[in-house]
Every structure is written in structure tokens, then in C-alpha cells.
Write an enzyme that holds these catalytic residues in place. Structure first.
Site, PDB file in Angstrom:
ATOM      1  N   GLU A  93      -5.045   0.084   2.453  1.00 34.01           N
ATOM      2  CA  GLU A  93      -5.525  -1.309   2.443  1.00 34.01           C
ATOM      3  C   GLU A  93      -6.996  -1.352   2.034  1.00 34.01           C
ATOM      4  OE1 GLU A  93      -3.580  -3.825   2.831  1.00 34.01           O
ATOM      5  OE2 GLU A  93      -1.816  -2.736   3.526  1.00 34.01           O
ATOM      6  N   SER A 131       0.823  -1.216   0.000  1.00 36.32           N
ATOM      7  CA  SER A 131       0.000   0.000   0.000  1.00 36.32           C
ATOM      8  C   SER A 131       0.859   1.270   0.000  1.00 36.32           C
ATOM      9  CB  SER A 131      -0.959   0.006   1.200  1.00 36.32           C
ATOM     10  OG  SER A 131      -0.255  -0.130   2.406  1.00 36.32           O
ATOM     11  N   HIS A 132       2.171   1.138   0.183  1.00 42.41           N
ATOM     12  CA  HIS A 132       3.044   2.321   0.142  1.00 42.41           C
ATOM     13  C   HIS A 132       4.152   2.204  -0.891  1.00 42.41           C
ATOM     14  CE1 HIS A 132       0.761   2.901   3.774  1.00 42.41           C
ATOM     15  NE2 HIS A 132       0.943   4.184   3.529  1.00 42.41           N
TER      16      HIS A 132
HETATM   17  P1  NDP Z   1      -0.741  -3.425  10.056  1.00 47.73           P
HETATM   18  O1  NDP Z   1      -2.019  -3.505  10.810  1.00 47.73           O
HETATM   19  O2  NDP Z   1      -0.584  -4.300   8.877  1.00 47.73           O
HETATM   20  O3  NDP Z   1       0.469  -3.725  11.019  1.00 47.73           O
HETATM   21  C1  NDP Z   1       0.729  -2.913  12.131  1.00 47.73           C
HETATM   22  C2  NDP Z   1       1.976  -3.357  12.828  1.00 47.73           C
HETATM   23  O4  NDP Z   1       1.695  -4.526  13.595  1.00 47.73           O
HETATM   24  C3  NDP Z   1       3.114  -3.743  11.881  1.00 47.73           C
HETATM   25  O5  NDP Z   1       4.310  -3.253  12.410  1.00 47.73           O
HETATM   26  C4  NDP Z   1       3.073  -5.274  11.889  1.00 47.73           C
HETATM   27  O6  NDP Z   1       4.347  -5.863  11.654  1.00 47.73           O
HETATM   28  C5  NDP Z   1       2.630  -5.547  13.292  1.00 47.73           C
HETATM   29  N1  NDP Z   1       1.947  -6.837  13.408  1.00 47.73           N
HETATM   30  C6  NDP Z   1       1.005  -7.369  12.604  1.00 47.73           C
HETATM   31  N2  NDP Z   1       0.621  -8.579  13.053  1.00 47.73           N
HETATM   32  C7  NDP Z   1       1.328  -8.813  14.176  1.00 47.73           C
HETATM   33  C8  NDP Z   1       1.387  -9.879  15.106  1.00 47.73           C
HETATM   34  N3  NDP Z   1       0.615 -10.958  14.971  1.00 47.73           N
HETATM   35  N4  NDP Z   1       2.228  -9.789  16.148  1.00 47.73           N
HETATM   36  C9  NDP Z   1       3.011  -8.693  16.303  1.00 47.73           C
HETATM   37  N5  NDP Z   1       3.011  -7.659  15.453  1.00 47.73           N
HETATM   38  C10 NDP Z   1       2.183  -7.702  14.410  1.00 47.73           C
HETATM   39  O7  NDP Z   1      -0.449  -1.904   9.608  1.00 47.73           O
HETATM   40  P2  NDP Z   1      -1.477  -0.730   9.306  1.00 47.73           P
HETATM   41  O8  NDP Z   1      -2.419  -1.240   8.288  1.00 47.73           O
HETATM   42  O9  NDP Z   1      -2.036  -0.180  10.552  1.00 47.73           O
HETATM   43  O10 NDP Z   1      -0.516   0.399   8.679  1.00 47.73           O
HETATM   44  C11 NDP Z   1       0.045   0.192   7.394  1.00 47.73           C
HETATM   45  C12 NDP Z   1       1.011   1.269   7.025  1.00 47.73           C
HETATM   46  O11 NDP Z   1       0.326   2.448   6.606  1.00 47.73           O
HETATM   47  C13 NDP Z   1       1.999   1.726   8.067  1.00 47.73           C
HETATM   48  O12 NDP Z   1       3.290   1.525   7.517  1.00 47.73           O
HETATM   49  C14 NDP Z   1       1.728   3.214   8.252  1.00 47.73           C
HETATM   50  O13 NDP Z   1       2.887   4.006   8.484  1.00 47.73           O
HETATM   51  C15 NDP Z   1       1.139   3.568   6.913  1.00 47.73           C
HETATM   52  N6  NDP Z   1       0.317   4.791   6.939  1.00 47.73           N
HETATM   53  C16 NDP Z   1       0.838   5.968   6.471  1.00 47.73           C
HETATM   54  C17 NDP Z   1       0.096   7.128   6.487  1.00 47.73           C
HETATM   55  C18 NDP Z   1       0.639   8.429   6.022  1.00 47.73           C
HETATM   56  O14 NDP Z   1      -0.084   9.396   5.975  1.00 47.73           O
HETATM   57  N7  NDP Z   1       1.897   8.560   5.681  1.00 47.73           N
HETATM   58  C19 NDP Z   1      -1.297   7.129   6.983  1.00 47.73           C
HETATM   59  C20 NDP Z   1      -1.704   5.853   7.523  1.00 47.73           C
HETATM   60  C21 NDP Z   1      -0.939   4.710   7.481  1.00 47.73           C
HETATM   61  P3  NDP Z   1       4.705  -6.474  10.190  1.00 47.73           P
HETATM   62  O15 NDP Z   1       4.911  -5.292   9.307  1.00 47.73           O
HETATM   63  O16 NDP Z   1       5.892  -7.305  10.420  1.00 47.73           O
HETATM   64  O17 NDP Z   1       3.483  -7.277   9.788  1.00 47.73           O
END
Ligand code: NDP
Length: 332
Positions: free
Chosen positions: A187, A46-47
Site C-alpha cells: 500500500e 497490492s497482491h
Molecule cells: P487492511 O488494513 O486493509 O485490512 C486488514 C483487515 O481488516 C482486513 O481483513 C479488512 O477486511 C479488515 N477491516 C478493514 N476495515 C475494517 C472495519 N472497519 N471493520 C472490520 N474489519 C475491517 O490490510 P493490511 O493493509 O494490513 O494487509 C493487506 C494485505 O497484505 C493482507 O492481505 C496481508 O496478507 C498482505 N501482506 C502479505 C505479506 C507477505 O509477505 N506475503 C506481507 C504483508 C502483508 P476487508 O478486506 O474486508 O477490508
């Protein structure tokens, strides 16, 4: 779907060419392209290339400067202000983070106020860079309103992500990076594009009713994760990235944006903490004991490990869909 195997450098090169063809200079283009390539490499689709049309739209509309020259000012012994010069965040971060790390290593803590910038990327690259220097990293940013406060059915917060990184001895940093929305907007856009439904609790439709249809949520409102608890973190982020550093709240970003499909102007709050200055005997070994206990519980995994696993296999090539490549070629 047909995929093309690309190397990290080929992704950087394709994204750079596209940005150069649309008026960005080399420094700005390659910084954005590296951010896109890191996302593709780590499976943060997504990024990755998904964001490139938005970057290009905001160059074409003239909202964002593709020739920005970010500058860094040291305001106090522990505060740096990084001015993005009306450009995208990646170049400003590449210039500002080394300064942030340098002051944190002297005083124990560094606060970075990133302003006059357009942020459209994941946050983990900045906190991982901080942790690679042995520091604890924290970052957060806002966007335009799409998430309702607790109890409301109209948006006020951005998806407001925050990221945290902990440096580890002989291991890659522990990093989490998460939106305070129940799901990142990118997403939801991908689910809408691919025709998937979403779990309950991600958002409400335009009439304020719960729905699992991603398109209805995009027309309606997203919800914070964890009800009022996620909503309160979103309030904290709004204050850190707007009021305290003199940048836009999400609602102000929307009022000033030209809605060209690219990112709105907004700030980012960064923190680097050098654990060596806090008086603990050996915080790293102590933390490892915690991680060992954490991982001993069945069902756990370290945050960040999904990305690192993708990164490990990316050395054999990264799959990029043929359709994506065609879309990018059409932007040049
Ligand atoms: P996710 O819900 O996919 O994941 C959130 C975090 O939780 C990740 O670091 C992930 O690690 C971790 N995680 C997931 N499953 C587990 C688990 N079972 N146990 C432990 N840790 C876990 O991310 P989001 O959908 O909330 O966010 C996605 C991205 O969007 C982010 O990178 C965010 O910076 C970006 N974003 C940017 C914006 C902007 O304006 N610039 C605005 C909003 C979001 P892992 O990656 O290893 O799965």
C-alpha cells in the site's frame, strides 16, 4: 486512467502466459496466476498484478524455481510439513492445505509448517479455504525487515501479516487478514507511485523522524500498528514462522536474499481447528449470536465484507488498468 474489463479466467490466463514465458511450468504458473486473479477479483490490488514483476524477477535471477514440486510429510497425527521445493507459496499451499484439513478433521487440530518457499501473496486465500471446510483457520508469515520494534528506529520485523477465518453456517466465512505494520508495504508503494501522502504513524524517515511521505518511509522505516502491542504480535509471528518450523527470521531472509525485487525465502505457519472436536454444543450457532450482536452496533461491518462485495460485482468483469496490461505484455 484507462481500464480494460477482464474476467477472472482472462486474468489467470494473462498471468499464466507471462509466468510460462519466463520459465515457470504450468502447475506453478497457474497456481501463482490464480492467487493474482483472486486478489484482483477481491480488490486486493497490492497482491494482484502489482506483484507479477517481482515474481518474474525472481524467476529470471534463478532464485525461485518455476518447476518446484512441493511435497507434504505427515510428522505427527496433527502436524504436516509442506516443503515448497524452492518454489512460490501458492502451489505448495494448494497441495498442502487439503492434507492439513484432513488431519484437523481427525484430531481436532492441524498445524502446517510451510518451508522452503517464497511468499509474496495475501494470506486470506489460505484461511478462507480452511474455513470453507468448516474449520477455523489461522496463518502468518514474515518477510524482510522493514518495521521497527517498539522504541527503535531501525527495522527488524517484516510487515508480518496474520489471517484468521471463522466458518459460518449459510454464510461466507468471517476473515481478517492484516499486516502487523501500521500499513502493508504494498500500500505504501502504491501511495508512492500515485503521489499520495499517508497518515502519521505509518513510518519514520531515514533520520528516524515521523513523516507522511511514502517515499521517505520506504527509504526509512515502517512502524508496527498500535505501538508496542503490534510490535509484540510481530515478535510472535517471527517465532512461529522461523524458529519453530526451522525457517528464516526476517533479518535472516534479508541476509540471504539476492534483492532481485521478488519475495525472500521464508516460512508460513498454518493452523486448522475443527470446532466439532472441542466439546461445545453448537459453536456455530453460538458464534452467530455474537456476530448478530456485533453487527447491531452502528458503524460495524464484518472483516472480509469489503472483499466479498468486490467479489460479487467481479462476476460482471474486473477493471484492470491498460498501463498494467502493457507492463505485463512487456514482461513476455
Ligand atoms: P487492511 O488494513 O486493509 O485490512 C486488514 C483487515 O481488516 C482486513 O481483513 C479488512 O477486511 C479488515 N477491516 C478493514 N476495515 C475494517 C472495519 N472497519 N471493520 C472490520 N474489519 C475491517 O490490510 P493490511 O493493509 O494490513 O494487509 C493487506 C494485505 O497484505 C493482507 O492481505 C496481508 O496478507 C498482505 N501482506 C502479505 C505479506 C507477505 O509477505 N506475503 C506481507 C504483508 C502483508 P476487508 O478486506 O474486508 O477490508
Amino acid at each position: 486512467m484507462n481500464y480494460v474489463r477482464m474476467t477472472f479466467d482472462q486474468i489467470v490466463s494473462l498471468a499464466t502466459d507471462c509466468l510460462l514465458a519466463n520459465g515457470a511450468n504450468e502447475g506453478n504458473a497457474t497456481a501463482v496466476a490464480r492467487s493474482i486473479a483472486k486478489a484482483e477479483r477481491d480488490g486486493s490490488s497490492s497482491h494482484g498484478f502489482f506483484r507479477l514483476p517481482g515474481y518474474i524477477a525472481s524467476l529470471k535471477s534463478g532464485k525461485v524455481s518455476g518447476n518446484a514440486k512441493p511435497t507434504v510429510s505427515t510428522l505427527t497425527s496433527s502436524v504436516v510439513r509442506i516443503d515448497g521445493d524452492n518454489g512460490y507459496a501458492p502451489l505448495a499451499l494448494e497441495i498442502g492445505i487439503p492434507e492439513l484439513i484432513a488431519i484437523a478433521s481427525k484430531t481436532g487440530v492441524g498445524i502446517g509448517a510451510l518451508v522452503n518457499v517464497y511468499h509474496f501473496a495475501a494470506l486470506w486465500p489460505e484461511v478462507e479455504t480452511i474455513a470453507d471446510s468448516g474449520m477455523v483457520g489461522f496463518a502468518c508469515t514474515a518477510f524482510k525487515p522493514s518495521v521497527a520494534p517498539a522504541g527503535a528506529s531501525r527495522p527488524l520485523f517484516g510487515t508480518n501479516p496474520m489471517a484468521f477465518a471463522w466458518p459460518r453456517k449459510n454464510n461466507r466465512p468471517m476473515v481478517f487478514d492484516m499486516a502487523t505494520a501500521a500499513m502493508a508495504r504494498g500500500e505504501i508503494q502504491i501511495a508512492a507511485r500515485d503521489g499520495h501522502t499517508l497518515p502519521q504513524g505509518v513510518g519514520l524517515d531515514a533520520s528516524g523522524n515521523p513523516t507522511t511521505d511514502p517515499k521517505a518511509i520506504l527509504d526509512g522505516v515502517m512502524l508496527p500498528f498500535g505501538g508496542y502491542k503490534g510490535a509484540n504480535l510481530a515478535i510472535m509471528i517471527e517465532l512461529l514462522v522461523a524458529a519453530i518450523i526451522g525457517e528464516n527470521f526476517s533479518f535472516e531472509a534479508e541476509e540471504k536474499d539476492n534483492n532481485d525485487g521478488g519475495p525472500p525465502r521464508g516460512g508460513e505457519f498454518l493452523l486448522a481447528i475443527d470446532p466439532r472436536h472441542l466439546g461445545a454444543d453448537d459453536s456455530s450457532t453460538h458464534a452467530e449470536a455474537f456476530f448478530e450482536r456485533y453487527l447491531s452496533l452502528s458503524g460495524t461491518r464484518m472483516p472480509g465484507d469489503r472483499r466479498y462485495a468486490n467479489r460479487d460485482i467481479a462476476s460482471d468483469g474486473i477493471n484492470v488498468s491498460q498501463t498494467t496490461i502493457e507492463k505485463i505484455n512487456n514482461l513476455m
